[in-house]
Design a protein around this motif. Structure first.
Motif, PDB file in Angstrom:
ATOM      1  N   ARG A 161     -42.869  25.038 -22.455  1.00 11.93           N
ATOM      2  CA  ARG A 161     -41.736  25.906 -22.774  1.00 11.93           C
ATOM      3  C   ARG A 161     -40.419  25.146 -22.595  1.00 11.93           C
ATOM      4  O   ARG A 161     -40.286  24.340 -21.664  1.00 11.93           O
ATOM      5  CB  ARG A 161     -41.695  27.119 -21.823  1.00 11.93           C
ATOM      6  N   VAL A 162     -39.491  25.434 -23.487  1.00  8.70           N
ATOM      7  CA  VAL A 162     -38.125  24.921 -23.300  1.00  8.70           C
ATOM      8  C   VAL A 162     -37.155  26.086 -23.469  1.00  8.70           C
ATOM      9  O   VAL A 162     -37.439  27.044 -24.192  1.00  8.70           O
ATOM     10  CB  VAL A 162     -37.762  23.793 -24.298  1.00  8.70           C
ATOM     11  N   LEU A 163     -36.041  25.991 -22.787  1.00  8.91           N
ATOM     12  CA  LEU A 163     -34.999  27.024 -22.901  1.00  8.91           C
ATOM     13  C   LEU A 163     -34.079  26.706 -24.068  1.00  8.91           C
ATOM     14  O   LEU A 163     -33.933  25.551 -24.455  1.00  8.91           O
ATOM     15  CB  LEU A 163     -34.165  27.052 -21.627  1.00  8.91           C
ATOM     16  N   HIS A 164     -33.474  27.740 -24.602  1.00  9.90           N
ATOM     17  CA  HIS A 164     -32.454  27.545 -25.635  1.00  9.90           C
ATOM     18  C   HIS A 164     -31.191  28.281 -25.226  1.00  9.90           C
ATOM     19  O   HIS A 164     -31.255  29.405 -24.722  1.00  9.90           O
ATOM     20  CB  HIS A 164     -32.944  28.093 -26.985  1.00  9.90           C
ATOM     21  N   LEU A 165     -30.031  27.631 -25.420  1.00 11.86           N
ATOM     22  CA  LEU A 165     -28.756  28.320 -25.218  1.00 11.86           C
ATOM     23  C   LEU A 165     -28.402  29.018 -26.526  1.00 11.86           C
ATOM     24  O   LEU A 165     -28.076  28.353 -27.510  1.00 11.86           O
ATOM     25  CB  LEU A 165     -27.646  27.326 -24.837  1.00 11.86           C
ATOM     26  N   ASP A 166     -28.509  30.350 -26.531  1.00 16.33           N
ATOM     27  CA  ASP A 166     -28.173  31.082 -27.762  1.00 16.33           C
ATOM     28  C   ASP A 166     -26.661  31.094 -27.991  1.00 16.33           C
ATOM     29  O   ASP A 166     -26.211  31.114 -29.129  1.00 16.33           O
ATOM     30  CB  ASP A 166     -28.700  32.512 -27.687  1.00 16.33           C
ATOM     31  N   GLY A 167     -25.894  31.101 -26.890  1.00 16.55           N
ATOM     32  CA  GLY A 167     -24.438  30.992 -26.991  1.00 16.55           C
ATOM     33  C   GLY A 167     -23.778  32.216 -27.598  1.00 16.55           C
ATOM     34  O   GLY A 167     -24.390  33.279 -27.714  1.00 16.55           O
ATOM     35  N   CYS A 168     -22.532  32.054 -27.990  1.00 18.57           N
ATOM     36  CA  CYS A 168     -21.769  33.209 -28.476  1.00 18.57           C
ATOM     37  C   CYS A 168     -21.634  33.190 -29.999  1.00 18.57           C
ATOM     38  O   CYS A 168     -22.231  34.009 -30.694  1.00 18.57           O
ATOM     39  CB  CYS A 168     -20.417  33.265 -27.794  1.00 18.57           C
ATOM     40  N   VAL A 169     -20.912  32.212 -30.546  1.00 23.57           N
ATOM     41  CA  VAL A 169     -20.647  32.215 -31.989  1.00 23.57           C
ATOM     42  C   VAL A 169     -21.942  32.004 -32.787  1.00 23.57           C
ATOM     43  O   VAL A 169     -22.223  32.738 -33.737  1.00 23.57           O
ATOM     44  CB  VAL A 169     -19.614  31.117 -32.339  1.00 23.57           C
ATOM     45  N   GLN A 170     -22.740  31.033 -32.395  1.00 22.55           N
ATOM     46  CA  GLN A 170     -23.950  30.727 -33.178  1.00 22.55           C
ATOM     47  C   GLN A 170     -24.921  31.903 -33.208  1.00 22.55           C
ATOM     48  O   GLN A 170     -25.525  32.194 -34.240  1.00 22.55           O
ATOM     49  CB  GLN A 170     -24.646  29.487 -32.610  1.00 22.55           C
ATOM     50  N   ALA A 173     -37.129  27.452 -33.330  1.00 19.78           N
ATOM     51  CA  ALA A 173     -38.311  28.104 -32.746  1.00 19.78           C
ATOM     52  C   ALA A 173     -39.558  27.801 -33.574  1.00 19.78           C
ATOM     53  O   ALA A 173     -40.631  27.512 -33.029  1.00 19.78           O
ATOM     54  CB  ALA A 173     -38.077  29.612 -32.651  1.00 19.78           C
ATOM     55  N   ARG A 174     -39.425  27.826 -34.897  1.00 16.70           N
ATOM     56  CA  ARG A 174     -40.591  27.548 -35.753  1.00 16.70           C
ATOM     57  C   ARG A 174     -40.998  26.080 -35.666  1.00 16.70           C
ATOM     58  O   ARG A 174     -42.189  25.752 -35.637  1.00 16.70           O
ATOM     59  CB  ARG A 174     -40.286  27.929 -37.215  1.00 16.70           C
ATOM     60  N   VAL A 175     -40.006  25.210 -35.628  1.00 15.89           N
ATOM     61  CA  VAL A 175     -40.314  23.765 -35.512  1.00 15.89           C
ATOM     62  C   VAL A 175     -41.079  23.505 -34.216  1.00 15.89           C
ATOM     63  O   VAL A 175     -42.116  22.824 -34.199  1.00 15.89           O
ATOM     64  CB  VAL A 175     -39.011  22.929 -35.559  1.00 15.89           C
ATOM     65  N   LEU A 176     -40.600  24.075 -33.126  1.00 18.17           N
ATOM     66  CA  LEU A 176     -41.254  23.842 -31.832  1.00 18.17           C
ATOM     67  C   LEU A 176     -42.625  24.493 -31.778  1.00 18.17           C
ATOM     68  O   LEU A 176     -43.562  23.959 -31.174  1.00 18.17           O
ATOM     69  CB  LEU A 176     -40.380  24.368 -30.695  1.00 18.17           C
ATOM     70  N   ASP A 177     -42.736  25.648 -32.420  1.00 16.33           N
ATOM     71  CA  ASP A 177     -44.028  26.343 -32.461  1.00 16.33           C
ATOM     72  C   ASP A 177     -45.096  25.446 -33.084  1.00 16.33           C
ATOM     73  O   ASP A 177     -46.226  25.368 -32.605  1.00 16.33           O
ATOM     74  CB  ASP A 177     -43.863  27.640 -33.267  1.00 16.33           C
ATOM     75  N   ARG A 178     -44.700  24.720 -34.146  1.00 17.09           N
ATOM     76  CA  ARG A 178     -45.651  23.798 -34.781  1.00 17.09           C
ATOM     77  C   ARG A 178     -46.022  22.656 -33.842  1.00 17.09           C
ATOM     78  O   ARG A 178     -47.082  22.059 -33.977  1.00 17.09           O
ATOM     79  CB  ARG A 178     -45.059  23.229 -36.073  1.00 17.09           C
ATOM     80  N   LEU A 179     -45.154  22.365 -32.924  1.00 16.16           N
ATOM     81  CA  LEU A 179     -45.442  21.306 -31.937  1.00 16.16           C
ATOM     82  C   LEU A 179     -46.068  21.889 -30.665  1.00 16.16           C
ATOM     83  O   LEU A 179     -46.208  21.202 -29.654  1.00 16.16           O
ATOM     84  CB  LEU A 179     -44.151  20.563 -31.575  1.00 16.16           C
ATOM     85  N   VAL A 234     -37.707  29.668 -25.447  1.00 13.57           N
ATOM     86  CA  VAL A 234     -37.361  30.925 -24.781  1.00 13.57           C
ATOM     87  C   VAL A 234     -35.860  30.967 -24.500  1.00 13.57           C
ATOM     88  O   VAL A 234     -35.217  29.929 -24.372  1.00 13.57           O
ATOM     89  CB  VAL A 234     -38.142  31.112 -23.448  1.00 13.57           C
ATOM     90  N   SER A 235     -35.346  32.185 -24.399  1.00 14.61           N
ATOM     91  CA  SER A 235     -33.930  32.350 -24.071  1.00 14.61           C
ATOM     92  C   SER A 235     -33.809  33.188 -22.817  1.00 14.61           C
ATOM     93  O   SER A 235     -34.596  34.114 -22.610  1.00 14.61           O
ATOM     94  CB  SER A 235     -33.186  33.058 -25.201  1.00 14.61           C
ATOM     95  N   ALA A 236     -32.839  32.879 -22.007  1.00 16.97           N
ATOM     96  CA  ALA A 236     -32.563  33.701 -20.822  1.00 16.97           C
ATOM     97  C   ALA A 236     -31.546  34.755 -21.239  1.00 16.97           C
ATOM     98  O   ALA A 236     -30.423  34.401 -21.622  1.00 16.97           O
ATOM     99  CB  ALA A 236     -31.996  32.832 -19.707  1.00 16.97           C
ATOM    100  N   PRO A 237     -31.927  36.034 -21.201  1.00 12.86           N
ATOM    101  CA  PRO A 237     -31.004  37.062 -21.712  1.00 12.86           C
ATOM    102  C   PRO A 237     -29.648  37.055 -21.022  1.00 12.86           C
ATOM    103  O   PRO A 237     -28.643  37.411 -21.630  1.00 12.86           O
ATOM    104  CB  PRO A 237     -31.753  38.378 -21.434  1.00 12.86           C
ATOM    105  N   GLY A 254     -41.053  26.040 -14.659  1.00  8.24           N
ATOM    106  CA  GLY A 254     -41.654  24.975 -15.464  1.00  8.24           C
ATOM    107  C   GLY A 254     -41.079  24.755 -16.843  1.00  8.24           C
ATOM    108  O   GLY A 254     -41.608  23.933 -17.602  1.00  8.24           O
ATOM    109  N   ALA A 255     -40.017  25.471 -17.218  1.00  5.73           N
ATOM    110  CA  ALA A 255     -39.382  25.145 -18.511  1.00  5.73           C
ATOM    111  C   ALA A 255     -38.939  23.681 -18.445  1.00  5.73           C
ATOM    112  O   ALA A 255     -38.350  23.250 -17.458  1.00  5.73           O
ATOM    113  CB  ALA A 255     -38.204  26.072 -18.769  1.00  5.73           C
ATOM    114  N   GLU A 256     -39.256  22.935 -19.512  1.00  2.00           N
ATOM    115  CA  GLU A 256     -39.063  21.479 -19.450  1.00  2.00           C
ATOM    116  C   GLU A 256     -37.620  21.039 -19.658  1.00  2.00           C
ATOM    117  O   GLU A 256     -37.240  19.958 -19.203  1.00  2.00           O
ATOM    118  CB  GLU A 256     -39.903  20.801 -20.545  1.00  2.00           C
TER     119      GLU A 256
END
Ligand code: SF4
Ligand code: SF4
Length: 429
Positions: free
Chosen positions: A172-181, A193-199, A204-207, A243-245
């Motif tokens: 698992r890896v975290l993603h910063l969803d941020g504000c504008v994006q 997410a789809r690219v990583l899913d294939r790998l 995951v995102s922290a709400p 354990g998020a990498e």
């Protein structure tokens, strides 16, 4: 460069830091050659060396003037000068200290101060930014030309939820969803997410995480920026402990500052160690994917001519020039050669809103370079550049992850032959 420090600043640690930075400057002026504002205006004080002299004068206690503010405000903060400087002058940090001294000595007129406060209030919170964008869209028919184009269509609320990716992979890896994006270009996160899913990696995102703090830091609201940084650290910490990498930041402007969390919070006894650890575990998706894909046989036979615009935050801030281009080329895309690729597109955080005339000239030049080779699309790595270029581009402007997603969708991703787990944490040890 010899510096005289005014008596009132002798105990200020940031002034001492500025003095140390100034000592590295040998006045050679090489940096002017790649400074977008110097190239546009031809004025020494609108180049890095001239601005360094202005900041030096502030440190010496000389009077802060509106003229000094004008030249410091015109700086994009793009840090192209840092890449060019042979002496390693950390101009970006010096600028931040200089702007703070300038504003402390000569506060902005009330209207300009309110404008900046309003900008921070709206942009740093996704719900407010969404509402502002919705309002702009509603009134778009009444607006003209570039003003109307500055309100992009509001995408459907997070397309990520609808995408068919697994979040149950062991890695698992975290993603910063941020504000504008998260509001304006949710397709970027969905593609990653789809690219990583294939790998076989879950994204995951922290709400509770939110704005990275970059806009506040650049607008001299450092306490606000630090509060946003602490909020993100608190939000991510439990995931990292479980354990998020890594923390992947797909907007390079945000990634650049998250990698500096350790620096900004170094004097905070509660957060210093955590901030350093978070910074060590933060990656632009390009550096993370380059390592993942390197361990697999050649993949992808994508077609199409692409013009890649490397945001300043990627090439000068994170020093990752060429990494995205390498991935896209490996997937089969043909990359246009871009003239003056080191120059800013004019977006630069809030610059296009606060300095619209200079920003428009820079965008015109950038689009002429990017579109000279008649590419099918322009790809970039930062939401600000993407939205700003798209307002005037004649071809679509995408995040490069969307192209990777498209390329991998047409082929099966081979397994890592050795089944070697690439342990990114090694870098941080
Ligand atoms: S290139 Fe570096 S050393 Fe030379 S003037 Fe610019 S900042 Fe100073
Ligand atoms: S940060 Fe960019 S605009 Fe500012 S002085 Fe350096 S090169 Fe010029």
């Amino acid at each position: 460069m010899q510096t005289r420090i005014a008596p009132q600043y002798r105990t200020d640690p940031s002034v001492h830091e500025a003095e140390t930075i100034l000592r590295d400057c040998v006045h050679c002026g090489f940096c002017n050659a790649t400074c977008p504002t110097y190239r546009l205006l031809g004025d020494e004080q609108d180049g890095p060396r001239g601005r360094i002299y202005l900041i030096k004068a502030l440190l010496a206690g000389e009077r802060a003037t509106e003229r000094t503010r004008l030249h410091l405000d015109r700086c994009l903060g793009c840090r192209a000068c840092e890449t060019t400087c042979p002496s390693g002058v950390r101009y970006g940090r010096l600028l931040e200290i200089g702007r703070h001294l300038q504003n402390a000595r000569l506060p902005r007129p009330p209207r300009a101060a309110l404008e900046r406060r309003l900008l921070r209030y709206v942009v740093t919170e996704p719900r407010r930014f969404r509402a502002a964008l919705g309002l702009g869209q509603a009134f778009r028919p009444l607006l003209r030309g570039s003003l109307a184009r500055s309100f992009p269509p509001l995408p459907a609320k997070s397309s990520y939820a609808a995408s068919s990716v697994s979040t149950t992979h062991a890695r698992r890896v975290l993603h910063l969803d941020g504000c504008v994006q998260s509001v304006a270009t949710p397709a970027t996160r969905a593609a990653l997410a789809r690219v990583l899913d294939r790998l076989e990696v879950a994204l995951v995102s922290a709400p509770a995480a939110g704005c990275c703090g970059a806009l506040s830091a650049h607008l001299d609201a450092l306490d606000e920026a630090k509060a946003l940084m602490r909020r993100n650290i608190d939000a991510w910490w439990p995931y990292l402990e479980e354990g998020a990498e890594a923390v992947l930041v797909s907007a390079s402007g945000c990634g650049s500052i998250v990698k500096d969390y350790g620096y900004y919070l170094q004097d905070d006894p509660t957060y210093a160690n955590k901030a350093k650890r978070v910074a060590e575990l933060t990656y632009d998706p390009s550096e993370w994917l380059a390592r993942e894909l390197a361990a697999r046989p050649t993949i992808g036979n994508a077609q199409g001519r692409i013009a890649f615009h490397a945001p300043c935050s990627l090439q000068h801030g994170q020093k990752l020039g060429g990494v995205v281009e390498g991935i896209l080329a490996r997937l089969g895309y043909q990359l246009s050669v871009i003239r003056d690729a080191e120059l800013c597109c004019g977006s630069a955080g809030s610059y296009s809103l606060l300095q619209p005339q200079l920003a428009t000239q820079l965008r015109r030049q950038k689009l002429a370079s990017l579109q000279a080779d008649r590419p099918q699309c322009i790809a970039t790595a930062n939401v600000g550049c993407q939205l700003y270029l798209a307002q005037e581009a004649v071809v679509p402007v995408l995040h490069w992850l969307e192209l990777v997603d498209e390329a991998l969708a047409k082929t099966s991703v081979p397994r890592n032959p050795d089944e070697t787990r690439i342990e990114l944490r090694d870098r941080a040890k």
